[in-house]
Write a protein that holds these residues in place. Structure first.
Motif, PDB file in Angstrom:
ATOM      1  N   THR A 134      39.625  36.723  32.706  1.00 55.20           N
ATOM      2  CA  THR A 134      38.916  38.000  32.748  1.00 55.20           C
ATOM      3  C   THR A 134      37.753  37.963  33.723  1.00 55.20           C
ATOM      4  O   THR A 134      37.479  38.932  34.437  1.00 55.20           O
ATOM      5  CB  THR A 134      38.400  38.368  31.340  1.00 55.20           C
ATOM      6  OG1 THR A 134      39.506  38.453  30.447  1.00 55.20           O
ATOM      7  CG2 THR A 134      37.674  39.697  31.358  1.00 55.20           C
ATOM      8  N   GLU A 135      37.090  36.830  33.797  1.00 51.95           N
ATOM      9  CA  GLU A 135      35.942  36.687  34.694  1.00 51.95           C
ATOM     10  C   GLU A 135      36.344  36.804  36.154  1.00 51.95           C
ATOM     11  O   GLU A 135      35.590  37.310  36.986  1.00 51.95           O
ATOM     12  CB  GLU A 135      35.255  35.344  34.450  1.00 51.95           C
ATOM     13  CG  GLU A 135      34.030  35.101  35.313  1.00 51.95           C
ATOM     14  CD  GLU A 135      33.387  33.756  35.051  1.00 51.95           C
ATOM     15  OE1 GLU A 135      32.478  33.372  35.805  1.00 51.95           O
ATOM     16  OE2 GLU A 135      33.795  33.084  34.082  1.00 51.95           O
ATOM     17  N   HIS A 136      37.558  36.365  36.484  1.00 51.98           N
ATOM     18  CA  HIS A 136      37.957  36.281  37.895  1.00 51.98           C
ATOM     19  C   HIS A 136      39.036  37.276  38.303  1.00 51.98           C
ATOM     20  O   HIS A 136      39.290  37.445  39.501  1.00 51.98           O
ATOM     21  CB  HIS A 136      38.441  34.861  38.216  1.00 51.98           C
ATOM     22  CG  HIS A 136      37.359  33.836  38.129  1.00 51.98           C
ATOM     23  ND1 HIS A 136      36.381  33.692  39.089  1.00 51.98           N
ATOM     24  CD2 HIS A 136      37.088  32.915  37.165  1.00 51.98           C
ATOM     25  CE1 HIS A 136      35.562  32.716  38.737  1.00 51.98           C
ATOM     26  NE2 HIS A 136      35.970  32.229  37.575  1.00 51.98           N
ATOM     27  N   TYR A 137      39.677  37.928  37.338  1.00 50.21           N
ATOM     28  CA  TYR A 137      40.700  38.906  37.693  1.00 50.21           C
ATOM     29  C   TYR A 137      40.021  40.254  37.920  1.00 50.21           C
ATOM     30  O   TYR A 137      39.357  40.787  37.044  1.00 50.21           O
ATOM     31  CB  TYR A 137      41.755  39.027  36.588  1.00 50.21           C
ATOM     32  CG  TYR A 137      42.923  39.900  36.986  1.00 50.21           C
ATOM     33  CD1 TYR A 137      43.934  39.406  37.803  1.00 50.21           C
ATOM     34  CD2 TYR A 137      43.012  41.227  36.564  1.00 50.21           C
ATOM     35  CE1 TYR A 137      45.006  40.203  38.181  1.00 50.21           C
ATOM     36  CE2 TYR A 137      44.080  42.024  36.936  1.00 50.21           C
ATOM     37  CZ  TYR A 137      45.068  41.509  37.750  1.00 50.21           C
ATOM     38  OH  TYR A 137      46.136  42.300  38.132  1.00 50.21           O
ATOM     39  N   SER A 138      40.186  40.821  39.096  1.00 45.12           N
ATOM     40  CA  SER A 138      39.366  41.983  39.482  1.00 45.12           C
ATOM     41  C   SER A 138      40.214  43.152  39.974  1.00 45.12           C
ATOM     42  O   SER A 138      39.951  43.717  41.019  1.00 45.12           O
ATOM     43  CB  SER A 138      38.374  41.579  40.571  1.00 45.12           C
ATOM     44  OG  SER A 138      39.056  41.016  41.679  1.00 45.12           O
ATOM     45  N   ALA A 139      41.259  43.520  39.230  1.00 43.82           N
ATOM     46  CA  ALA A 139      42.084  44.654  39.642  1.00 43.82           C
ATOM     47  C   ALA A 139      41.597  45.906  38.922  1.00 43.82           C
ATOM     48  O   ALA A 139      42.215  46.386  37.971  1.00 43.82           O
ATOM     49  CB  ALA A 139      43.551  44.383  39.335  1.00 43.82           C
ATOM     50  N   SER A 140      40.490  46.436  39.372  1.00 48.25           N
ATOM     51  CA  SER A 140      39.922  47.674  38.833  1.00 48.25           C
ATOM     52  C   SER A 140      39.689  47.600  37.329  1.00 48.25           C
ATOM     53  O   SER A 140      39.809  48.591  36.619  1.00 48.25           O
ATOM     54  CB  SER A 140      40.862  48.858  39.143  1.00 48.25           C
ATOM     55  OG  SER A 140      41.124  48.934  40.522  1.00 48.25           O
ATOM     56  N   GLY A 141      39.358  46.409  36.868  1.00 50.71           N
ATOM     57  CA  GLY A 141      39.069  46.249  35.458  1.00 50.71           C
ATOM     58  C   GLY A 141      40.284  46.249  34.553  1.00 50.71           C
ATOM     59  O   GLY A 141      40.160  46.215  33.334  1.00 50.71           O
ATOM     60  N   GLN A 142      41.480  46.304  35.141  1.00 51.36           N
ATOM     61  CA  GLN A 142      42.701  46.326  34.352  1.00 51.36           C
ATOM     62  C   GLN A 142      43.223  44.914  34.124  1.00 51.36           C
ATOM     63  O   GLN A 142      42.933  43.995  34.880  1.00 51.36           O
ATOM     64  CB  GLN A 142      43.765  47.165  35.049  1.00 51.36           C
ATOM     65  CG  GLN A 142      43.382  48.628  35.230  1.00 51.36           C
ATOM     66  CD  GLN A 142      44.459  49.409  35.967  1.00 51.36           C
ATOM     67  OE1 GLN A 142      45.415  48.833  36.471  1.00 51.36           O
ATOM     68  NE2 GLN A 142      44.284  50.718  36.046  1.00 51.36           N
ATOM     69  N   ALA A 143      44.010  44.751  33.075  1.00 53.22           N
ATOM     70  CA  ALA A 143      44.641  43.465  32.805  1.00 53.22           C
ATOM     71  C   ALA A 143      45.825  43.268  33.742  1.00 53.22           C
ATOM     72  O   ALA A 143      46.378  44.238  34.272  1.00 53.22           O
ATOM     73  CB  ALA A 143      45.110  43.427  31.353  1.00 53.22           C
TER      74      ALA A 143
END
Length: 323
Positions: A116-125
């Motif tokens: 979650t800290e590093h995945y940055s696709a518009s706040g989506q999972a």
């Protein structure tokens, strides 16, 4: 001097346990197998400053053999409990029958927080996630899908068709997971274009049980993963290197290492997260000068010096190395 003496005692103990394990007729669950591997894990969990690069050649050889024995025993243990769970009408309601289920809950929560800290696709999972080396009881995928990534499609890869059959049976009675868990029987080295479809790929600790095998798999993923996709790997630190292979940042060619986490509790695996580096693109500046840029080369760069920090996680204390 005292620290060196502790290391010598620890190594002697590990070698003693290895010789006992290597004489067993079978590594399938039994009183002797359970006792010896429990003793091994308890010996290796406490913090240690052991540097595997400085270990004598004979100890290095024992470590390599021990990791393979651990992998074989882990496979038998998972198959054994997958069969037990599969005998229930609703297997997922009995996951706590597995003796290390609580460890998977902790590890999956840790990995989700890091992701979650590093995945940055518009706040989506992530929409599509692959787990390479999922085995007969894919607890990591099951826990992540059940509690953390409730809209993500999980693609589980294993080379063993029987393992996939057992794993698929565990989720078949669940109306949600049976639709979001896909199982592929394949050697990941033969999977190519499909890898571009995944936002995140998890690589199990025992996929590639020596460094040469591990690097071949990592290089293959680097070749076919989509630029910007995340690769999560499990490694080991301290005396835990006698249980699992170690992944060093230098071996992640084609990836930018984002963070390395070393748990200090009963979660054995370290977690490494990295991002697939974007392919270079050629830019013509209008003066017949051609420059190669990566997408990430025009973004602000984070500090490349590593430092240890405390990761504030309610499940236990651990160390974090951010690049």
């Amino acid at each position: 001097m005292e620290s060196l003496q502790r290391e010598i005692i620890l190594i002697e103990k590990v070698c003693e346990i290895y010789h006992k394990i290597s004489k067993l007729d079978s590594l399938k669950p039994s009183e002797d197998v359970d006792s010896l591997f429990t003793e091994l894990v308890r010996t290796c969990i406490p913090p240690s400053s052991i540097n595997i690069a400085t270990l004598p050649a004979d100890v290095q050889e024992i470590r390599s053999k021990l990791i393979r024995l651990c992998g074989e025993a882990e496979g038998h243990l998972e198959a054994h409990f997958s069969a037990i769970l599969g005998s229930f009408p609703n297997p997922l309601q009995h996951l706590n029958e597995f003796p290390y289920y609580s460890n998977y809950l902790k590890l999956s929560r840790l990995e989700f927080d890091i992701l979650t800290e590093h995945y940055s696709a518009s706040g989506q999972a992530p929409k599509h996630l692959a787990f390479v080396g999922s085995g007969p009881m894919p607890l990591s995928s099951i826990v992540l899908a059940s509690y953390h990534l409730m809209d993500t499609i999980f693609h589980n890869y294993d080379i063993d068709s029987m393992a996939n059959s057992m794993a698929s049976h565990l989720v078949s009675s669940d109306p949600d997971l049976s639709q979001r868990m896909v199982f592929h029987t394949a050697n990941i080295m033969g999977v190519t274009d499909e890898l571009k479809e995944y936002d995140v790929i998890f690589l199990a600790a025992l996929v590639g049980m020596d460094i040469d095998e591990k690097v071949k798999v990592i290089d293959h993923l680097a070749k076919y993963m989509a630029p910007g996709a995340l690769l999560m790997l499990r490694s080991a630190h301290g005396a835990r290197v006698f249980l699992y292979p170690v992944v060093d940042a230098q071996q992640l060619q084609g990836f930018e290492v984002l963070s390395v986490f070393h748990p200090n509790d009963d979660v054995i695996n370290s977690v490494v997260i990295s991002r697939k580096i974007a392919e270079p693109v050629t830019i013509d500046d209008g003066y017949n000068h051609h420059h190669e840029w990566r997408i990430d080369s025009i973004m602000p760069l984070s500090c490349k010096y590593c430092e240890f920090k405390t990761f504030n996680d309610p499940l236990g204390q651990m160390k974090m190395i951010d690049n």
